[in-house]
Each structure stands twice: as C-alpha cells, then as structure tokens.
Design a protein around this motif. Structure first.
Motif, short mmCIF file in Angstrom:
data_model
loop_
_atom_site.label_atom_id
_atom_site.label_comp_id
_atom_site.label_asym_id
_atom_site.label_seq_id
_atom_site.Cartn_x
_atom_site.Cartn_y
_atom_site.Cartn_z
N GLY A 98 0.58 -1.34 -0.09
CA GLY A 98 -0.06 -0.13 0.00
C GLY A 98 0.91 1.14 -0.08
O GLY A 98 0.27 2.54 -0.02
N ASP A 99 2.15 1.28 -0.22
CA ASP A 99 2.86 2.28 0.00
C ASP A 99 2.94 3.15 -1.46
O ASP A 99 3.13 2.50 -2.38
CB ASP A 99 4.38 2.16 0.11
CG ASP A 99 5.27 3.21 0.16
OD1 ASP A 99 4.72 4.34 0.61
OD2 ASP A 99 6.70 3.01 -0.07
N ASP A 100 2.32 4.39 -1.32
CA ASP A 100 2.42 5.20 -2.52
C ASP A 100 3.27 6.59 -2.32
O ASP A 100 3.22 7.49 -3.03
CB ASP A 100 0.70 5.57 -2.62
CG ASP A 100 0.18 6.36 -1.57
OD1 ASP A 100 1.17 6.69 -0.54
OD2 ASP A 100 -0.98 6.92 -1.57
N TYR A 101 4.29 6.50 -1.33
CA TYR A 101 5.12 7.49 -1.16
C TYR A 101 6.21 7.84 -2.69
O TYR A 101 6.43 6.75 -3.02
CB TYR A 101 6.10 7.23 0.02
CG TYR A 101 7.13 8.19 0.23
CD1 TYR A 101 6.75 9.45 0.80
CD2 TYR A 101 8.47 7.94 0.12
CE1 TYR A 101 7.72 10.56 1.10
CE2 TYR A 101 9.39 8.61 0.52
CZ TYR A 101 9.19 10.02 0.97
OH TYR A 101 10.14 10.84 1.43
N PRO A 102 6.09 9.09 -3.06
CA PRO A 102 6.43 9.34 -4.24
C PRO A 102 8.40 9.18 -4.35
O PRO A 102 8.67 9.21 -5.41
CB PRO A 102 6.14 10.68 -4.67
CG PRO A 102 4.97 11.05 -3.51
CD PRO A 102 5.38 10.47 -2.35
N TRP A 103 8.84 9.28 -3.36
CA TRP A 103 10.18 9.47 -3.18
C TRP A 103 10.95 8.17 -2.63
O TRP A 103 11.83 8.50 -1.79
CB TRP A 103 10.52 10.83 -2.74
CG TRP A 103 10.07 11.82 -3.48
CD1 TRP A 103 10.12 12.24 -4.83
CD2 TRP A 103 8.87 12.61 -2.73
NE1 TRP A 103 9.15 13.45 -5.04
CE2 TRP A 103 8.44 13.47 -3.90
CE3 TRP A 103 8.42 12.56 -1.33
CZ2 TRP A 103 7.30 14.50 -3.51
CZ3 TRP A 103 7.53 13.64 -1.16
CH2 TRP A 103 6.88 14.45 -2.44
N PRO A 104 10.55 6.72 -2.75
CA PRO A 104 11.18 5.80 -2.04
C PRO A 104 12.56 5.43 -2.36
O PRO A 104 13.27 4.84 -1.62
CB PRO A 104 10.23 4.68 -2.45
CG PRO A 104 9.60 4.80 -3.78
CD PRO A 104 9.58 6.41 -3.84
N TYR A 105 13.15 6.11 -3.46
CA TYR A 105 14.29 5.82 -3.81
C TYR A 105 15.47 6.62 -3.49
O TYR A 105 16.74 6.61 -3.61
CB TYR A 105 14.36 5.51 -5.31
CG TYR A 105 13.55 4.70 -5.98
CD1 TYR A 105 13.19 3.22 -5.27
CD2 TYR A 105 12.85 4.81 -7.17
CE1 TYR A 105 12.48 2.40 -5.82
CE2 TYR A 105 12.18 3.88 -7.59
CZ TYR A 105 11.64 2.57 -7.00
OH TYR A 105 10.96 1.83 -7.59
N GLU A 106 14.89 7.91 -2.82
CA GLU A 106 15.72 8.92 -2.59
C GLU A 106 16.73 8.68 -1.32
O GLU A 106 16.37 8.00 -0.52
CB GLU A 106 15.03 10.27 -2.58
CG GLU A 106 14.21 10.88 -3.62
CD GLU A 106 15.27 10.78 -4.86
OE1 GLU A 106 16.25 11.46 -4.70
OE2 GLU A 106 14.82 10.69 -5.93
N ALA A 107 17.85 9.30 -1.24
CA ALA A 107 18.70 9.04 -0.23
C ALA A 107 18.34 9.62 1.12
O ALA A 107 17.77 10.74 1.14
CB ALA A 107 20.18 9.65 -0.45
N SER A 108 18.45 9.09 2.19
CA SER A 108 17.97 9.57 3.53
C SER A 108 18.85 10.67 4.04
O SER A 108 20.04 10.71 3.57
CB SER A 108 17.65 8.42 4.57
OG SER A 108 18.86 7.84 4.78
N ASP A 109 18.46 11.23 4.99
CA ASP A 109 19.63 12.22 5.68
C ASP A 109 20.70 11.49 6.09
O ASP A 109 21.98 11.97 5.80
CB ASP A 109 18.70 12.99 6.96
CG ASP A 109 19.69 13.95 7.48
OD1 ASP A 109 20.50 14.48 6.77
OD2 ASP A 109 19.83 14.26 8.69
#
Length: 233
Positions: A98-109
C-alpha cells in the motif's frame, strides 16, 4: 608434308577446355523460387534453407526501448547507491502493501540525502505523513497544500508536531480516526490507515526503528499518545 598449326586455335583450346573441365567438377545446386519463399538445397549435404520473402520487409519494433539518457547516467554517477536502494525497495513488496510515497528511492539524511519537495528529509516519518495529508487533500503535485512552513512552522521534528497542531488550533484527541496522524512520545508520527472493529489502529509509517523504510502495523489505540486530526481543507 606436316600440317602447320594455327596459333589462334591453340590459344582458344588452352583457355576454353580447362574451364569446361573445372565447371563440370563443381557441385550442382538446384534452386526453386516461388512468390512467397526462396529455397536453396545442397545436393552434397542434403540440407535446405527456406527464407520467407516477407522477411526482408519485416520491421523490428523498438517501441518502449529507450537509451539511458545523459541525465540518468549523471544521476547514477552522482549517487551510485541509488540502484541498490531501488533493488531493495522493489524486493520489499512495499508497493503491494500500500505504499504510495513518491520518493522511496531517494537518499535519506543519514545517506547524505536532502529535502523532499515538502521540505522534510526524504524517507523520514514526517515526510511520509506530510505526503499522506497532501494526498488526502487532493494535492499530489506542486504547488503542495502542506509543506514544512505551513504545516509545522514551529519545528519539523515529529516531537514538535503536537505543539504545532495546538498552535494552529487544529483538533486533537484520544480517539483514532482514519486519515489522522498517530503521534508518539518517542519522536515519531504515523498515518492512521484504519481502525479495526475491536478498536485497534492500523498505521502506515516510514523510518520506524530508524530503517527509513515503509511499514504497516496494527497496534492498540492506547499505545498512541495523541491523535492529530487532519488539518482543515
């Protein structure tokens, strides 16, 4: 009296006769042609090859095949770990959950990443919840309805979200409501997906346990310190 030999005849004999002998020594091939096929058959090997006449005019489709752009190559060189994040996320099954977050591939802090278009760090709990509040308000692209400056201007950390709600005058309470924010004392927020018949809460979240990944849990409502109801739309 000896007959004289014509030099021209000798020359012709020397040139023509060997050619006839060589031709006779060559293997013979039989070829048949029709309007829709061409066949070459070798009598020495017993093999044949058929080629449809339409094959020459066949066009190979390249629809959907594109070369990697210069921008994509530059992005890969700038962030060589991105491909690994893509593989890990796709293998996690988050989309199916159910994840629809648009930026799951971006580098975290922690990985040196920056701020999302919502002005929170990528793949943090606050960025995911801010995305969901935007989505529920019908805002799925810029200009976004809720960003750091108007959603939590007094501090973007999850620990400050309750005080931001109070500052705005937005409602809070102890009763779980789908679409609200589950606020925890331990500097964490999550999105309330549903409430079960027995009063438990289904929450969706990012970065629970500092993983920077999507997760879904069913927990007792009593384990949530406060529910922050969706801002007025």
């Amino acid at each position: 009296m000896k007959k004289s030999v014509n030099p021209l005849r000798v020359l012709i004999t020397v040139l023509v006769v060997p050619g006839l002998v060589a031709t006779a020594a060559l293997p013979a091939y039989a070829s048949t042609f029709s309007s829709d096929a061409q066949t070459a058959s070798s009598m020495t090997t017993g093999q044949s090859l058929s080629v449809a006449a339409t094959a020459a005019s066949t066009t190979i489709s390249r629809d959907g095949v594109t070369a990697t752009s210069d921008a994509e190559m530059a992005a890969r060189k700038a962030d060589p770990a991105r491909e690994l994040r893509v593989e890990e996320y796709d293998a996690s099954g988050a989309r199916e959950l159910g994840d629809d977050y648009p930026w799951p591939y971006e580098a975290s802090d922690d990985e040196g990443g920056g701020l999302s278009p919502l002005n929170y760090y990528y793949r943090e709990c606050v960025d995911f919840v801010a995305w969901r509040l935007n989505r529920d308000a019908g805002s799925t692209s810029a200009p976004w309805k809720y960003v750091w400056s108007n959603l939590t201007p007094n501090g973007g950390n999850a620990s400050a979200w309750a005080s931001n709600w109070k500052s705005h005058g937005w409602p809070t309470g102890s009763e779980p409501v789908p679409g609200s924010v589950a606020w925890f004392n331990g500097n964490h927020v999550a999105y309330v997906k549903a409430v079960t018949d027995d009063g438990q809460v289904v929450i969706e979240e990012y970065n629970h346990g500092s993983t920077h990944k999507y997760g879904i849990r069913t927990i007792p409502a009593s384990s949530v310190a406060l529910f922050l109801y969706a801002p007025p739309r």
